[in-house]
Design a protein around this motif. Structure first.
Motif, short mmCIF file in Angstrom:
data_model
loop_
_atom_site.label_atom_id
_atom_site.label_comp_id
_atom_site.label_asym_id
_atom_site.label_seq_id
_atom_site.Cartn_x
_atom_site.Cartn_y
_atom_site.Cartn_z
N LEU A 90 30.71 44.91 41.27
CA LEU A 90 31.31 46.13 41.86
C LEU A 90 32.36 45.74 42.62
O LEU A 90 33.61 46.36 42.44
CB LEU A 90 30.19 46.74 43.05
N LEU A 91 32.51 44.54 43.28
CA LEU A 91 33.74 44.43 44.02
C LEU A 91 34.80 43.79 43.35
O LEU A 91 35.95 44.00 43.57
CB LEU A 91 33.48 43.30 45.39
N ALA A 92 34.39 42.93 42.07
CA ALA A 92 35.43 42.53 41.24
C ALA A 92 36.16 43.82 40.39
O ALA A 92 37.24 43.66 40.58
CB ALA A 92 34.78 41.85 40.05
N ARG A 93 35.41 44.71 40.09
CA ARG A 93 36.05 45.77 39.68
C ARG A 93 37.13 46.64 40.73
O ARG A 93 38.19 47.11 40.29
CB ARG A 93 35.14 47.15 39.28
N ARG A 94 36.71 46.82 42.03
CA ARG A 94 37.25 47.31 43.10
C ARG A 94 38.77 46.44 43.34
O ARG A 94 39.72 47.18 43.36
CB ARG A 94 36.57 47.51 44.21
N VAL A 95 38.51 45.23 43.17
CA VAL A 95 39.82 44.36 43.45
C VAL A 95 40.91 44.43 42.50
O VAL A 95 41.79 44.27 42.65
CB VAL A 95 39.15 42.77 43.70
N ALA A 96 40.38 44.39 41.07
CA ALA A 96 41.09 44.52 39.92
C ALA A 96 41.76 45.87 39.94
O ALA A 96 43.08 46.11 39.77
CB ALA A 96 40.29 44.26 38.44
N ALA A 97 41.26 46.91 40.45
CA ALA A 97 41.57 48.27 40.48
C ALA A 97 42.76 48.23 41.62
O ALA A 97 43.78 48.83 41.76
CB ALA A 97 40.86 49.32 40.84
N ALA A 98 42.62 47.60 42.85
CA ALA A 98 43.33 47.37 43.90
C ALA A 98 44.51 46.58 43.34
O ALA A 98 46.01 47.01 43.74
CB ALA A 98 42.86 46.50 45.06
N PRO A 107 25.45 35.81 48.92
CA PRO A 107 25.85 34.62 47.86
C PRO A 107 27.43 34.68 47.20
O PRO A 107 27.95 33.98 46.86
CB PRO A 107 24.80 34.81 46.82
N ASP A 108 27.52 36.03 47.19
CA ASP A 108 28.94 36.33 46.71
C ASP A 108 30.21 36.34 47.80
O ASP A 108 30.00 36.68 48.91
CB ASP A 108 28.95 37.85 46.20
N PHE A 109 31.43 35.84 47.19
CA PHE A 109 32.48 35.92 47.94
C PHE A 109 33.00 37.60 48.14
O PHE A 109 32.33 38.50 47.49
CB PHE A 109 33.75 35.47 47.28
N GLU A 110 33.65 37.78 49.01
CA GLU A 110 34.33 38.95 49.37
C GLU A 110 35.88 39.19 49.58
O GLU A 110 36.54 37.75 49.83
CB GLU A 110 33.77 39.62 50.69
N ILE A 111 36.39 40.30 49.72
CA ILE A 111 37.88 40.29 50.34
C ILE A 111 37.75 40.49 51.89
O ILE A 111 36.61 40.69 52.55
CB ILE A 111 38.65 41.46 49.77
N GLU A 154 42.65 36.27 38.92
CA GLU A 154 41.75 37.43 38.60
C GLU A 154 40.32 37.08 37.96
O GLU A 154 39.37 37.46 38.21
CB GLU A 154 42.48 38.70 37.66
N GLN A 155 40.63 36.01 36.85
CA GLN A 155 39.27 35.87 36.23
C GLN A 155 38.47 34.88 37.55
O GLN A 155 37.34 35.14 37.44
CB GLN A 155 39.67 34.69 35.33
N GLU A 156 39.21 33.85 38.19
CA GLU A 156 38.12 33.44 39.12
C GLU A 156 37.54 34.42 40.16
O GLU A 156 36.51 34.16 40.56
CB GLU A 156 39.09 32.42 39.99
N ALA A 157 38.22 35.37 40.53
CA ALA A 157 37.55 36.54 41.37
C ALA A 157 36.68 37.14 40.97
O ALA A 157 35.49 37.44 41.36
CB ALA A 157 38.73 37.52 42.09
N GLY A 158 36.71 37.41 39.44
CA GLY A 158 35.63 37.98 38.71
C GLY A 158 34.31 37.02 38.81
O GLY A 158 33.07 37.73 38.57
#
Length: 157
Positions: free
Chosen positions: A130-138, A36-40, A120-124
């Protein structure tokens, strides 16, 4: 004859992804057909394959792009949970995609439904927490010129 003791050591699941942005700083996300969730862009590192080689392969397989990512941005240890083993996830810097590169993106219909540029908000909103935190950290690691070490998406060092 000596036995290789490393064969008895624990094994970890490993994944590698790539942070791609446009000239407005939006992150490229993909929508898998199987969750269901998006990914990088990225995926599992295969046996005998380096994380960097996995990212290069996945960019070609998932997006039809032949790119050489830059430096490592994030290492994230993910603890085990009932439905998944522990893992080590890495995110590499894919740089800024030009408009002409983005126009060449081709998705494998059996694996990905769509792709999108996201703030960043849309990605969240589209990624798992978990992945939202990882992407924000990246994104922060890229801006700061550092490599971030995370555990379960949370900054450690």
């Amino acid at each position: 004859m000596t036995d290789d003791f490393t064969a008895t050591l624990p094994r970890k699941r490993m994944g590698a992804g790539v942070l791609l942005t446009d000239d407005h700083g939006r992150v490229l996300l993909v929508e898998p057909t199987y969750k269901p969730d998006f990914e990088i862009p990225g995926g599992s590192v295969e046996a005998g394959e380096s994380p960097y080689a996995a990212v290069v392969r996945e960019l070609d397989e998932e997006l039809g792009l032949r790119l050489r990512p830059g430096r490592l941005l994030v290492v994230d240890w993910v603890p085990p949970r009932p439905d998944r083993t522990e893992g080590l996830m890495m995110v590499f810097d894919g740089g800024v995609l030009t408009r002409s590169q983005a126009e060449r993106i081709r998705l494998p219909a059996d694996e990905l439904r769509a792709w999108a540029w996201c703030t960043e908000q849309e990605a969240g909103e589209r990624l798992s927490r978990l992945l939202a935190r990882r992407v924000a950290a990246a994104v922060r690691a890229r801006a700061d010129g550092v490599v971030a070490y995370l555990e379960n998406g949370f900054f450690v060092a």
